[in-house]
Design a protein around this motif. Structure first.
Motif, PDB file in Angstrom:
ATOM      1  N   ARG A 179      91.316  15.147  83.902  1.00  0.00           N
ATOM      2  CA  ARG A 179      91.889  14.454  82.745  1.00  0.00           C
ATOM      3  C   ARG A 179      93.145  13.699  83.132  1.00  0.00           C
ATOM      4  N   LEU A 180      93.943  14.295  84.014  1.00  0.00           N
ATOM      5  CA  LEU A 180      95.149  13.618  84.485  1.00  0.00           C
ATOM      6  C   LEU A 180      94.784  12.321  85.211  1.00  0.00           C
ATOM      7  N   VAL A 181      93.897  12.409  86.174  1.00  0.00           N
ATOM      8  CA  VAL A 181      93.515  11.232  86.951  1.00  0.00           C
ATOM      9  C   VAL A 181      92.883  10.163  86.055  1.00  0.00           C
ATOM     10  N   ASP A 182      92.110  10.595  85.070  1.00  0.00           N
ATOM     11  CA  ASP A 182      91.420   9.654  84.192  1.00  0.00           C
ATOM     12  C   ASP A 182      92.368   8.833  83.320  1.00  0.00           C
ATOM     13  N   LEU A 189      94.740   9.776  98.723  1.00  0.00           N
ATOM     14  CA  LEU A 189      94.074  10.299  99.915  1.00  0.00           C
ATOM     15  C   LEU A 189      92.553  10.247  99.765  1.00  0.00           C
ATOM     16  N   ARG A 190      92.069  10.692  98.623  1.00  0.00           N
ATOM     17  CA  ARG A 190      90.613  10.705  98.434  1.00  0.00           C
ATOM     18  C   ARG A 190      90.053   9.296  98.295  1.00  0.00           C
ATOM     19  N   THR A 191      90.822   8.375  97.723  1.00  0.00           N
ATOM     20  CA  THR A 191      90.354   7.001  97.562  1.00  0.00           C
ATOM     21  C   THR A 191      90.110   6.342  98.908  1.00  0.00           C
ATOM     22  N   LEU A 192      90.968   6.596  99.879  1.00  0.00           N
ATOM     23  CA  LEU A 192      90.815   5.973 101.192  1.00  0.00           C
ATOM     24  C   LEU A 192      89.968   6.803 102.149  1.00  0.00           C
ATOM     25  N   HIS A 193      89.644   8.035 101.747  1.00  0.00           N
ATOM     26  CA  HIS A 193      88.805   8.884 102.598  1.00  0.00           C
ATOM     27  C   HIS A 193      87.680   9.504 101.764  1.00  0.00           C
ATOM     28  N   PRO A 194      86.866   8.681 101.133  1.00  0.00           N
ATOM     29  CA  PRO A 194      85.791   9.223 100.293  1.00  0.00           C
ATOM     30  C   PRO A 194      84.745   9.934 101.154  1.00  0.00           C
ATOM     31  N   GLY A 195      84.336  11.090 100.695  1.00  0.00           N
ATOM     32  CA  GLY A 195      83.282  11.800 101.395  1.00  0.00           C
ATOM     33  C   GLY A 195      83.722  12.570 102.624  1.00  0.00           C
ATOM     34  N   HIS A 219      98.695  16.315  96.755  1.00  0.00           N
ATOM     35  CA  HIS A 219      98.150  15.028  96.331  1.00  0.00           C
ATOM     36  C   HIS A 219      99.260  14.018  96.036  1.00  0.00           C
ATOM     37  N   LEU A 220      98.927  12.754  96.200  1.00  0.00           N
ATOM     38  CA  LEU A 220      99.778  11.648  95.764  1.00  0.00           C
ATOM     39  C   LEU A 220      98.956  10.790  94.810  1.00  0.00           C
ATOM     40  N   LEU A 221      99.376  10.755  93.551  1.00  0.00           N
ATOM     41  CA  LEU A 221      98.702   9.970  92.525  1.00  0.00           C
ATOM     42  C   LEU A 221      99.506   8.714  92.235  1.00  0.00           C
ATOM     43  N   LEU A 222      98.829   7.577  92.225  1.00  0.00           N
ATOM     44  CA  LEU A 222      99.499   6.291  92.062  1.00  0.00           C
ATOM     45  C   LEU A 222      99.117   5.650  90.734  1.00  0.00           C
ATOM     46  N   SER A 223     100.117   5.094  90.048  1.00  0.00           N
ATOM     47  CA  SER A 223      99.850   4.316  88.847  1.00  0.00           C
ATOM     48  C   SER A 223      99.189   3.000  89.256  1.00  0.00           C
ATOM     49  N   PRO A 224      98.560   2.296  88.300  1.00  0.00           N
ATOM     50  CA  PRO A 224      97.815   1.076  88.660  1.00  0.00           C
ATOM     51  C   PRO A 224      98.614   0.056  89.455  1.00  0.00           C
ATOM     52  N   LYS A 225      99.879  -0.137  89.130  1.00  0.00           N
ATOM     53  CA  LYS A 225     100.672  -1.138  89.855  1.00  0.00           C
ATOM     54  C   LYS A 225     100.843  -0.775  91.327  1.00  0.00           C
ATOM     55  N   LEU A 226     100.920   0.513  91.626  1.00  0.00           N
ATOM     56  CA  LEU A 226     101.083   0.922  93.018  1.00  0.00           C
ATOM     57  C   LEU A 226      99.745   1.051  93.730  1.00  0.00           C
ATOM     58  N   ALA A 227      98.700   1.372  92.992  1.00  0.00           N
ATOM     59  CA  ALA A 227      97.379   1.469  93.618  1.00  0.00           C
ATOM     60  C   ALA A 227      96.987   0.148  94.267  1.00  0.00           C
ATOM     61  N   GLU A 228      97.446  -0.948  93.704  1.00  0.00           N
ATOM     62  CA  GLU A 228      97.157  -2.269  94.270  1.00  0.00           C
ATOM     63  C   GLU A 228      97.857  -2.490  95.600  1.00  0.00           C
ATOM     64  N   ARG A 229      98.853  -1.670  95.899  1.00  0.00           N
ATOM     65  CA  ARG A 229      99.636  -1.825  97.136  1.00  0.00           C
ATOM     66  C   ARG A 229      99.273  -0.800  98.208  1.00  0.00           C
ATOM     67  N   TRP A 252     101.030  11.640 103.557  1.00  0.00           N
ATOM     68  CA  TRP A 252     101.801  10.420 103.310  1.00  0.00           C
ATOM     69  C   TRP A 252     100.892   9.241 103.011  1.00  0.00           C
ATOM     70  N   ILE A 253     101.492   8.273 102.341  1.00  0.00           N
ATOM     71  CA  ILE A 253     100.816   7.010 102.052  1.00  0.00           C
ATOM     72  C   ILE A 253     101.692   5.868 102.531  1.00  0.00           C
ATOM     73  N   GLU A 254     101.073   4.746 102.763  1.00  0.00           N
ATOM     74  CA  GLU A 254     101.794   3.519 103.075  1.00  0.00           C
ATOM     75  C   GLU A 254     101.507   2.498 101.984  1.00  0.00           C
ATOM     76  N   LEU A 255     102.570   1.896 101.473  1.00  0.00           N
ATOM     77  CA  LEU A 255     102.455   0.882 100.431  1.00  0.00           C
ATOM     78  C   LEU A 255     102.886  -0.466 100.977  1.00  0.00           C
ATOM     79  N   ALA A 256     102.104  -1.487 100.685  1.00  0.00           N
ATOM     80  CA  ALA A 256     102.486  -2.848 101.040  1.00  0.00           C
ATOM     81  C   ALA A 256     103.609  -3.309 100.116  1.00  0.00           C
TER      82      ALA A 256
END
Length: 269
Positions: A179-182, A189-195, A219-229, A252-256
């Motif tokens: 529900r949080l993610v939705d 992490l899971r978005t860039l390493h699916p499966g 976990h690191l959860l990103l809002s839409p504005k940061l997910a684009e980066r 860790w994550i790297e943001l553009a």
């Protein structure tokens, strides 16, 4: 920009490990959990000597969260989640750093289940979900980072059949995370390493790290504005193998600097 989360499992007892990792990995912003230190025992000088500013919310013997930055001042916006004025546990700290709102959290473990600790975990999770909704609705660039004490799917736990009755894998807890993610958050992490089988925690017992019998609970959860980066997300697994280290590894994550450019589609014939 490199943003990390790390459950240090005792900031003073494992200070050499933390300082070594900070020096080698050079993250720009770090969320720490499980400080296990009262407010006046946080090792501020040692961390500042490496070039990091810090804010922290300590608690004697248990819990505790902190945010470190080497890319600008930390402007604290919240200490503790809304609705928890009488909550004595130090589990949430929030600040604006370099144009990003950072929420550092240490969600309760909840064991044994059932019982008061599990009920507290569910109530705390609901408070987090409610507060996270206000951050999403505000349209801000936000990161929620920390030890969530939840494995979202079977892929995030070694031998999931052994964890069905555990508070970290209970249906109610996984449903709350979903529900949080939705709300619009991106699990970096899971978005860039699916499966992929990827873990962030390995118990000290039964050679769990050597057998890679782990859990993904950080976990690191990103809002839409940061997910684009988002351009990268990794786990510094080797740190878990260092001497006198935490049972967690840094994530860790790297943001553009700007949103990733999208490829232009060729004109239709």
């Amino acid at each position: 920009m490199k943003v990390a989360t790390y459950n240090v499992n005792g900031v003073n007892g494992r200070l050499p490990v933390l300082l070594r990792w900070l020096e080698e990995a050079e993250p720009d912003i770090v969320c720490l959990q499980e400080l296990k230190a009262p407010q006046d025992r946080f090792p501020e000088k040692a961390i500042r000597d490496l070039g990091y500013d810090a804010i922290w919310h300590g608690q004697k013997s248990w819990n505790g969260v902190a945010i470190l930055s080497r890319v600008g001042a930390i402007h604290e916006t919240r200490r503790g989640l809304p609705g928890g004025e009488d909550d004595p546990q130090s589990r949430y700290i929030e600040a604006a750093v370099a144009g990003i709102l950072i929420g550092g959290l240490y969600l309760p473990n909840g064991n044994p289940k059932p019982g008061p600790k599990f009920e507290y975990k569910l109530r705390w999770f609901e408070r987090l979900i409610e507060h996270a909704r206000t951050l999403i609705d505000a349209g801000l660039p936000v990161i929620l980072a920390g030890d969530f004490n939840v494995m979202p799917t079977d892929l995030d736990v070694y031998k999931p059949e052994r964890w069905r009755d555990d508070a970290l894998f209970a249906p109610e807890v996984r449903e709350a995370y979903a529900r949080l993610v939705d709300q619009g958050w991106t699990d970096a992490l899971r978005t860039l390493h699916p499966g992929e089988t990827i873990y962030t925690f390995w118990d000290y017992f039964r050679n769990a790290f050597g057998r890679n019998a782990g859990l993904r609970i950080d976990h690191l959860l990103l809002s839409p504005k940061l997910a684009e980066r988002l351009v990268d997300a990794q786990i510094d697994v080797a740190v878990r193998g260092w001497d006198k280290t935490s049972d967690h590894a840094p994530v860790w994550i790297e943001l553009a600097d700007k949103p990733k450019s999208r490829r232009k589609m060729p004109p239709q014939a």
